[in-house]
Scaffold this motif. Sequence first.
Motif, mmCIF file in Angstrom:
data_model
loop_
_atom_site.group_PDB
_atom_site.id
_atom_site.type_symbol
_atom_site.label_atom_id
_atom_site.label_comp_id
_atom_site.label_asym_id
_atom_site.label_seq_id
_atom_site.Cartn_x
_atom_site.Cartn_y
_atom_site.Cartn_z
ATOM 1 N N ALA A 121 4.613 -5.088 -2.582
ATOM 2 C CA ALA A 121 5.039 -5.363 -1.204
ATOM 3 C C ALA A 121 4.774 -4.150 -0.309
ATOM 4 O O ALA A 121 4.341 -4.287 0.834
ATOM 5 C CB ALA A 121 6.508 -5.737 -1.177
ATOM 6 N N TRP A 122 5.030 -2.956 -0.841
ATOM 7 C CA TRP A 122 4.772 -1.740 -0.038
ATOM 8 C C TRP A 122 3.274 -1.465 0.036
ATOM 9 O O TRP A 122 2.764 -1.045 1.072
ATOM 10 C CB TRP A 122 5.514 -0.532 -0.615
ATOM 11 C CG TRP A 122 6.993 -0.674 -0.521
ATOM 12 C CD1 TRP A 122 7.860 -0.901 -1.540
ATOM 13 C CD2 TRP A 122 7.786 -0.667 0.674
ATOM 14 N NE1 TRP A 122 9.140 -1.031 -1.062
ATOM 15 C CE2 TRP A 122 9.131 -0.880 0.279
ATOM 16 C CE3 TRP A 122 7.501 -0.501 2.034
ATOM 17 C CZ2 TRP A 122 10.178 -0.941 1.203
ATOM 18 C CZ3 TRP A 122 8.543 -0.550 2.947
ATOM 19 C CH2 TRP A 122 9.861 -0.767 2.533
ATOM 20 N N ARG A 162 5.904 6.127 6.926
ATOM 21 C CA ARG A 162 7.180 5.495 6.603
ATOM 22 C C ARG A 162 7.051 4.663 5.309
ATOM 23 O O ARG A 162 7.920 4.700 4.452
ATOM 24 C CB ARG A 162 7.592 4.612 7.796
ATOM 25 C CG ARG A 162 8.809 3.783 7.592
ATOM 26 C CD ARG A 162 10.053 4.536 7.998
ATOM 27 N NE ARG A 162 11.248 3.820 7.566
ATOM 28 C CZ ARG A 162 12.424 4.398 7.368
ATOM 29 N NH1 ARG A 162 12.556 5.687 7.588
ATOM 30 N NH2 ARG A 162 13.455 3.714 6.971
ATOM 31 N N VAL A 163 5.945 3.940 5.198
ATOM 32 C CA VAL A 163 5.744 3.115 4.005
ATOM 33 C C VAL A 163 5.610 4.002 2.757
ATOM 34 O O VAL A 163 6.198 3.712 1.719
ATOM 35 C CB VAL A 163 4.490 2.206 4.129
ATOM 36 C CG1 VAL A 163 4.334 1.327 2.900
ATOM 37 C CG2 VAL A 163 4.608 1.311 5.354
ATOM 38 N N LEU A 196 7.783 -5.201 -6.224
ATOM 39 C CA LEU A 196 8.290 -4.391 -5.117
ATOM 40 C C LEU A 196 7.204 -3.429 -4.627
ATOM 41 O O LEU A 196 6.964 -3.299 -3.430
ATOM 42 C CB LEU A 196 9.515 -3.610 -5.601
ATOM 43 C CG LEU A 196 10.310 -2.849 -4.550
ATOM 44 C CD1 LEU A 196 10.873 -3.807 -3.526
ATOM 45 C CD2 LEU A 196 11.448 -2.068 -5.195
ATOM 46 N N LYS A 213 16.547 1.289 -12.153
ATOM 47 C CA LYS A 213 17.366 0.179 -12.613
ATOM 48 C C LYS A 213 16.658 -1.180 -12.576
ATOM 49 O O LYS A 213 17.167 -2.150 -13.087
ATOM 50 C CB LYS A 213 18.696 0.124 -11.850
ATOM 51 C CG LYS A 213 18.557 -0.056 -10.355
ATOM 52 C CD LYS A 213 19.932 -0.194 -9.727
ATOM 53 C CE LYS A 213 19.791 -0.859 -8.371
ATOM 54 N NZ LYS A 213 20.216 -0.206 -7.245
ATOM 55 N N LEU A 214 15.462 -1.244 -11.960
ATOM 56 C CA LEU A 214 14.765 -2.522 -11.887
ATOM 57 C C LEU A 214 13.924 -2.768 -13.142
ATOM 58 O O LEU A 214 13.477 -1.828 -13.780
ATOM 59 C CB LEU A 214 13.837 -2.555 -10.673
ATOM 60 C CG LEU A 214 14.478 -2.681 -9.295
ATOM 61 C CD1 LEU A 214 13.429 -2.499 -8.221
ATOM 62 C CD2 LEU A 214 15.177 -4.017 -9.139
ATOM 63 N N ARG A 230 10.097 6.403 -2.961
ATOM 64 C CA ARG A 230 11.461 6.237 -3.411
ATOM 65 C C ARG A 230 11.550 5.081 -4.409
ATOM 66 O O ARG A 230 12.233 5.179 -5.433
ATOM 67 C CB ARG A 230 12.313 5.964 -2.189
ATOM 68 C CG ARG A 230 13.679 6.546 -2.096
ATOM 69 C CD ARG A 230 14.006 7.706 -2.944
ATOM 70 N NE ARG A 230 15.409 7.572 -3.266
ATOM 71 C CZ ARG A 230 16.374 7.986 -2.459
ATOM 72 N NH1 ARG A 230 16.089 8.639 -1.360
ATOM 73 N NH2 ARG A 230 17.633 7.781 -2.761
ATOM 74 N N ALA A 231 10.829 3.990 -4.085
ATOM 75 C CA ALA A 231 10.840 2.822 -4.967
ATOM 76 C C ALA A 231 10.264 3.172 -6.336
ATOM 77 O O ALA A 231 10.744 2.688 -7.362
ATOM 78 C CB ALA A 231 10.057 1.676 -4.327
ATOM 79 N N TYR A 272 6.881 6.927 2.302
ATOM 80 C CA TYR A 272 8.221 7.461 2.046
ATOM 81 C C TYR A 272 9.058 6.439 1.265
ATOM 82 O O TYR A 272 9.690 6.759 0.251
ATOM 83 C CB TYR A 272 8.845 7.787 3.411
ATOM 84 C CG TYR A 272 10.261 8.266 3.427
ATOM 85 C CD1 TYR A 272 10.662 9.375 2.696
ATOM 86 C CD2 TYR A 272 11.214 7.637 4.246
ATOM 87 C CE1 TYR A 272 11.971 9.829 2.753
ATOM 88 C CE2 TYR A 272 12.518 8.085 4.314
ATOM 89 C CZ TYR A 272 12.893 9.172 3.560
ATOM 90 O OH TYR A 272 14.191 9.613 3.622
ATOM 91 N N GLN A 273 9.015 5.176 1.717
ATOM 92 C CA GLN A 273 9.776 4.122 1.038
ATOM 93 C C GLN A 273 9.208 3.857 -0.363
ATOM 94 O O GLN A 273 9.954 3.722 -1.323
ATOM 95 C CB GLN A 273 9.717 2.823 1.861
ATOM 96 C CG GLN A 273 10.511 2.861 3.166
ATOM 97 C CD GLN A 273 12.003 2.622 2.956
ATOM 98 O OE1 GLN A 273 12.528 2.801 1.866
ATOM 99 N NE2 GLN A 273 12.688 2.238 4.017
#
Lengths: 198, 385
Positions: free
Chosen positions: B181-182, B156-157, B178, B169-170, B163-164, B159-160
């Motif tokens: 954090a993951w 799950r991490v 960010l 846009k960041l 995407r990040a 996968y996230q």
Amino acid sequence: MLFSPSITRLVEVFRRLPGIGPKTALRLTFFVLTMKNEEVQEMARALVEAKKRVRYCTRCRNLTEDELCPVCRDERRDKALLCVVQEPRDMMVIEKTGQFKGRYFILHGALSPVEGIGPDELMIPQLLQLIKDKKIEEVVIATNPNVEGDATAYYIAGAAKPLGVRVTRIGFGLPVGGDLEYADELTMTRALESRREM
Amino acid sequence: MYISSIFLKNYRNYKKQDLQLSPGINIIQGANGQGKSNFLESVYNLCFGRPFRGFKEIDLVYRGTPYYYLQGTIYLQQRCYKVEVGYEIEKKRKIFKINGRKDRSNSLAGRCPVVFFVPEDLELIRRGPEERRRFLDREISQIAPLYGEYLSRYNRVIYQKNRALKEKKLSRESLKNLIKAWNAQIIHFGSRILQKRAYYISAWSELASRNFGLLFENEQQLKISYKSFLQKDLLTGDLSEIELLFSIEIAAKEEEEYIRGFSIVGPHRDDLAFLINGCDAKRFASHGQQRSAVIALKAAQIQYYHQQEEKPLFILDDIFSELDEKRREQCFELLAKAEQIFLSITKKEKYLDPIFKKFSCFSFFHVQNGSITEIKENGNDRLFY
């Protein structure tokens, strides 16, 4: 078509609510049709007015009808202590304990790039500004103990620490009043990892 | 461990089936498409409370019926468990009960020593690394209770984070924070995955090498090892050390991850390596050697369970018809290490004779079109011919 267009429309509207499937939506629709006119009007008004009046507290993003929510208006609160939660209902759970004397910040979600939720969507820049402006001394992070909640906690901690604030995470472990034997392995592991000196 | 009886209701192509099983070997014979594999998979499903290898619950339900239900009596560690597993389509509800009490569906899993062997496993070495990772993850989560939990969170991490990493846009600074954090969770769960994988591979490898040596009179040597991005003996390091090395590795590849736009550091990119006489078996070994190496590994899994004071249950789905004589014999050897065996065959063959001589108690079942009948005859010898 089995039902008139108005009924079908109402069913569709109910179905948009969380936890409502086609059967419940139909049941609610039929119930509404048996209600008195005034009752239905009152219900419709309540929906519209709540939507119109309720907004986010400008400080903590709690739901309120005023500029500041009751917690932020309460002067007896510890102004140096701030608890970060994901949802207004999480805040309510903590409030019920009566143990937390500080104020809150509500994220309205957790980091989830997959759903397009980043730091800006959670108003984390606003949170950091608040920590700076209000001279917060300790930030207690109470996001959910799952993948997204933990990532959010890490992110906030990483961004807040350089501001010189103490950052803590609420403890995880066994439910009080329960038996050890019913704890799942992951909870037990986390409880062991966060054991403390006696 | 063994299963003394099983009851299937609306499961795959079985409408209703009640069977008393032999604590020794159970042979299920039938033509293709009659339900041999479905039956063997129901045994797996009963032991682990979840469908066999990537099947969806809904697909297990007999077409046109609202639910499936399995019930069985499992003897494990000298105790008897009545296990019930089911799934209701409409409520999307999974049922799992042990001795009549609702249970989380993985409480017996991790304790059930079950080894499943299907013909496609024989091609493990020829396939891609993701197949081998899937093999590892599946087999380890059967033994190590928390492994599956760590794995699903890790995935799950990833996968996230992937995407990040594609986020445009960041600012670079916020993206960096960010990703950090993951990464914290990738390191946390990933290190635990690495440690478990290294442990089990090493345990299996030792046994598998011996098995392989016996087969080839020690002229050929097999070594199975974990090919990880972490260049470190994962067995000796403690968790905090692995976490530290992991974090160094992930920091070093940070830029590359931004450029490529996905996570390139972690156990999700690792592989299981088979070396025969020091050479990569995938590239240099013959097809027969590759298959022997897989059988040696399967045998190692059985032996590993055997060492843990509980004789395993062994399920072989139509394996023998796939093998030549040498490898058949290699497989026969394994059977003795198991407590209970489920073996499916399409035809009664002469070469299966040695199997029946080995076991004092066995049952023979015939499957036809989703219905199983036990064939009883007096004396084992006359059963087949």
